[in-house]
Scaffold this active site. Structure first.
Site, mmCIF file in Angstrom:
data_model
loop_
_atom_site.group_PDB
_atom_site.id
_atom_site.type_symbol
_atom_site.label_atom_id
_atom_site.label_comp_id
_atom_site.label_asym_id
_atom_site.label_seq_id
_atom_site.Cartn_x
_atom_site.Cartn_y
_atom_site.Cartn_z
ATOM 1 N N ASP A 135 45.446 70.409 46.912
ATOM 2 C CA ASP A 135 44.023 70.074 46.366
ATOM 3 C C ASP A 135 43.143 71.160 46.752
ATOM 4 O O ASP A 135 42.793 71.355 47.944
ATOM 5 C CB ASP A 135 43.684 68.718 47.489
ATOM 6 C CG ASP A 135 44.299 67.466 46.933
ATOM 7 O OD1 ASP A 135 44.316 67.350 45.432
ATOM 8 O OD2 ASP A 135 44.935 66.840 47.538
ATOM 9 N N GLY A 155 37.503 64.587 46.867
ATOM 10 C CA GLY A 155 36.914 65.138 47.942
ATOM 11 C C GLY A 155 37.477 65.038 49.406
ATOM 12 O O GLY A 155 37.571 65.975 50.368
ATOM 13 N N PHE A 156 38.221 63.935 49.586
ATOM 14 C CA PHE A 156 38.818 63.624 50.851
ATOM 15 C C PHE A 156 39.851 62.670 50.927
ATOM 16 O O PHE A 156 39.846 61.969 50.065
ATOM 17 C CB PHE A 156 37.673 62.820 51.836
ATOM 18 C CG PHE A 156 36.471 63.721 52.040
ATOM 19 C CD1 PHE A 156 36.335 64.742 52.905
ATOM 20 C CD2 PHE A 156 35.345 63.619 51.185
ATOM 21 C CE1 PHE A 156 35.263 65.418 53.005
ATOM 22 C CE2 PHE A 156 34.239 64.595 51.322
ATOM 23 C CZ PHE A 156 34.003 65.378 52.236
ATOM 24 N N GLY A 157 40.977 62.972 51.715
ATOM 25 C CA GLY A 157 42.017 62.114 51.831
ATOM 26 C C GLY A 157 41.709 60.741 52.785
ATOM 27 O O GLY A 157 40.672 60.699 53.137
ATOM 28 N N GLY A 158 42.624 59.909 52.727
ATOM 29 C CA GLY A 158 42.473 58.760 53.528
ATOM 30 C C GLY A 158 41.588 57.741 52.959
ATOM 31 O O GLY A 158 41.189 56.711 53.896
ATOM 32 N N SER A 212 50.649 65.594 48.587
ATOM 33 C CA SER A 212 49.272 66.331 49.137
ATOM 34 C C SER A 212 49.512 66.890 50.608
ATOM 35 O O SER A 212 49.706 65.895 51.432
ATOM 36 C CB SER A 212 48.225 65.270 48.766
ATOM 37 O OG SER A 212 46.838 65.907 49.376
ATOM 38 N N MET A 231 41.893 59.519 38.820
ATOM 39 C CA MET A 231 41.676 59.367 40.375
ATOM 40 C C MET A 231 41.285 57.971 40.665
ATOM 41 O O MET A 231 40.511 57.304 40.145
ATOM 42 C CB MET A 231 40.260 60.422 40.527
ATOM 43 C CG MET A 231 40.451 61.716 40.329
ATOM 44 S SD MET A 231 41.482 62.987 41.530
ATOM 45 C CE MET A 231 40.920 62.185 43.069
ATOM 46 N N GLY A 274 48.977 61.468 49.782
ATOM 47 C CA GLY A 274 48.357 62.286 51.041
ATOM 48 C C GLY A 274 48.367 61.924 52.353
ATOM 49 O O GLY A 274 49.632 61.714 52.997
ATOM 50 N N MET A 288 39.727 70.838 42.051
ATOM 51 C CA MET A 288 38.377 70.036 42.097
ATOM 52 C C MET A 288 37.103 71.377 42.477
ATOM 53 O O MET A 288 36.941 71.500 43.582
ATOM 54 C CB MET A 288 38.528 69.284 43.201
ATOM 55 C CG MET A 288 39.258 68.082 43.098
ATOM 56 S SD MET A 288 39.757 67.118 44.224
ATOM 57 C CE MET A 288 41.360 68.022 44.898
ATOM 58 N N HIS A 312 51.448 68.669 45.984
ATOM 59 C CA HIS A 312 50.109 68.480 45.265
ATOM 60 C C HIS A 312 49.172 69.074 46.007
ATOM 61 O O HIS A 312 49.070 69.155 47.310
ATOM 62 C CB HIS A 312 49.850 67.022 45.090
ATOM 63 C CG HIS A 312 48.685 66.563 44.555
ATOM 64 N ND1 HIS A 312 48.481 66.291 43.182
ATOM 65 C CD2 HIS A 312 47.297 66.591 45.021
ATOM 66 C CE1 HIS A 312 47.163 66.107 42.961
ATOM 67 N NE2 HIS A 312 46.416 66.401 43.992
ATOM 68 N N MET A 329 39.526 72.587 46.752
ATOM 69 C CA MET A 329 38.173 72.113 46.725
ATOM 70 C C MET A 329 37.059 73.189 47.037
ATOM 71 O O MET A 329 37.426 74.294 47.972
ATOM 72 C CB MET A 329 37.909 71.065 47.780
ATOM 73 C CG MET A 329 38.800 69.883 47.696
ATOM 74 S SD MET A 329 38.374 68.502 48.636
ATOM 75 C CE MET A 329 39.766 67.467 48.397
ATOM 76 N N ASP A 342 46.202 59.415 41.561
ATOM 77 C CA ASP A 342 45.874 60.324 42.682
ATOM 78 C C ASP A 342 44.547 59.525 43.372
ATOM 79 O O ASP A 342 43.622 59.519 43.018
ATOM 80 C CB ASP A 342 45.322 61.779 42.523
ATOM 81 C CG ASP A 342 45.048 62.685 43.723
ATOM 82 O OD1 ASP A 342 45.374 62.269 44.667
ATOM 83 O OD2 ASP A 342 44.439 63.741 43.307
ATOM 84 N N GLY A 343 45.011 59.296 44.871
ATOM 85 C CA GLY A 343 43.770 58.731 45.700
ATOM 86 C C GLY A 343 44.596 57.227 46.178
ATOM 87 O O GLY A 343 44.674 56.504 45.527
ATOM 88 N N GLY A 344 44.530 57.385 47.551
ATOM 89 C CA GLY A 344 44.715 56.113 48.115
ATOM 90 C C GLY A 344 46.187 55.328 47.841
ATOM 91 O O GLY A 344 46.570 54.243 48.035
ATOM 92 N N HIS A 356 45.543 70.608 41.887
ATOM 93 C CA HIS A 356 44.583 69.857 41.462
ATOM 94 C C HIS A 356 43.307 70.475 41.764
ATOM 95 O O HIS A 356 42.901 70.644 42.744
ATOM 96 C CB HIS A 356 44.702 68.566 42.264
ATOM 97 C CG HIS A 356 43.811 67.582 41.824
ATOM 98 N ND1 HIS A 356 43.240 66.553 42.674
ATOM 99 C CD2 HIS A 356 42.562 67.518 40.898
ATOM 100 C CE1 HIS A 356 42.165 65.849 42.386
ATOM 101 N NE2 HIS A 356 41.893 66.460 41.196
#
Ligand code: DX5
Ligand code: ZN
Length: 340
Positions: free
Chosen positions: A55, A162-165, A28, A157, A218, A88, A53, A57, A196-198, A86
């Site tokens: 993202d 909405g946000f990375g990290g 990402s 997910m 990401g 969103m 990837h 938004m 996807d995510g973390g 992706h």
């Protein structure tokens, strides 16, 4: 060059390619320098990620705003890596043609929207791209039920979009990732569960052990001082290790790109069978067989029909009979020709 001495199977590309394992990393670029995305995609390619990837938004479906189809289209020229979008956004259907035109290889959007979801999935698939639905952490997988048969990808997910990290939600992964495959059972080949995510070196092994195909990564790639290439390799191998010990009885996974010879037949029969297998959704490659002399006429020489190793069992289940019939017919013809 005469046809008789054209090179045979490009071994390095087909059966003997060094193992690349099973898991794939989609990088990402959300946490890259958004002022220099061209550099970000080139870097991701150089550092060995498998996909990009993207993202998207809209500041409405999620409380954040990124980029849209024009940016994606501009980036398309900067790298050869596949693009997974992706979305969103609240109205993917309204803008779907623009994302298709931008050159996305797959488009995933959210099941939580208020549009005609099936129509958009069909539009993506009829453009020859892979279509996916993503589920937020709080959305049950059963929300995908009405779209069975229309999905190439399910994205689980493991953070709020909405946000990375953000921190990886292990409970969500455990509750959904393995089950996500049920919604892809209609596909004999090429179905993908994305997580996807973390996802990072701490969570990759768990994710792999749940059978995820694609790990979206990401922020872990963009941390200052980290070696991105090493991070990509580490995450892929941790995921494969998870798969090996949790789902594959300790055996290393079948490399995703490995091909196996399903049958060796004269060219017309091989072409007939190829068409039938491909119609079932399994890709096929044909190469001049190594079993016959290299200088043999192409019309007589037999051809190897190769399928992905991961789809071998499915191919056998459906086409073993057909294979025997075509092979028997070829033998009869060859015997008759030898007599004449
Ligand atoms: C979140 C995005 C993810 C995420 C990935 O809305 O869909 O792609 O940013 O970034 P990390 O790996 O930092 O969670
Ligand atoms: Zn994403």
């Amino acid at each position: 060059m005469s046809p008789a001495i054209r090179p045979s199977r490009p071994r390095a590309l087909a059966t003997d390619r060094p193992s690349l394992g099973r898991a794939r990393v989609a990088a990402s670029i959300l946490d890259a320098d958004l002022g220099n995305l061209a550099n970000a995609v080139r870097r991701v390619e150089r550092e060995g990620a498998d996909r990009i990837h993207l993202d998207v938004m809209d500041g409405h479906f999620v409380p954040n705003l990124t980029f849209g189809p024009r940016t994606i289209k501009a980036l398309r020229r900067r790298t050869r890596l596949p693009f997974d979008a992706h979305l969103m956004i609240s109205e993917p259907g309204r803008y779907i043609d623009e994302y298709l035109d931008a050159g996305c290889d797959s488009i995933t959007f959210h099941v939580e929207i208020d549009e005609d979801i099936a129509a958009t999935l069909r539009a993506i698939r009829s453009a020859g791209r892979a279509a996916g639905l993503a589920v937020k952490p709080g959305t049950p997988l059963t929300a995908l039920e009405p779209y069975r048969g229309l999905l190439d990808i399910v994205t689980v997910m493991t953070v709020e979009p909405g946000f990375g990290g953000q921190a990886f939600m292990a409970d969500v992964a455990k509750a959904k990732v393995l089950q996500a495959r049920d919604y892809l059972a209609h596909k004999l080949h090429g179905a993908e569960v994305h997580v996807d995510g973390g996802v990072n070196r701490e969570s990759a092994e768990l994710v792999g052990g749940l059978g995820a195909d694609i790990l979206v990564v990401g922020s872990a790639l963009w941390l200052k001082g980290r070696d991105m290439a090493r991070e990509v390799r580490l995450i892929r191998s941790l995921a494969d290790e998870g798969y090996q010990y949790v789902l594959n009885r300790g055996k290393p996974p079948t490399p995703r790109d490995r091909l196996v010879v399903f049958v060796t037949l004269p060219r017309p029969a091989a072409r007939t069978l190829r068409a039938e297998i491909e119609a079932a959704g399994i890709p096929v490659l044909l190469f001049r067989s190594d079993q016959d002399p290299v200088d043999m006429d192409d019309e007589i020489r037999r051809w190897d029909l190769l399928v992905p190793a991961s789809a071998e069992a499915a191919t056998r289940a459906r086409f073993a009979r057909r294979r025997s019939a075509l092979a028997a017919r070829a033998r009869t013809r060859a015997a008759a020709a030898a007599q004449a």
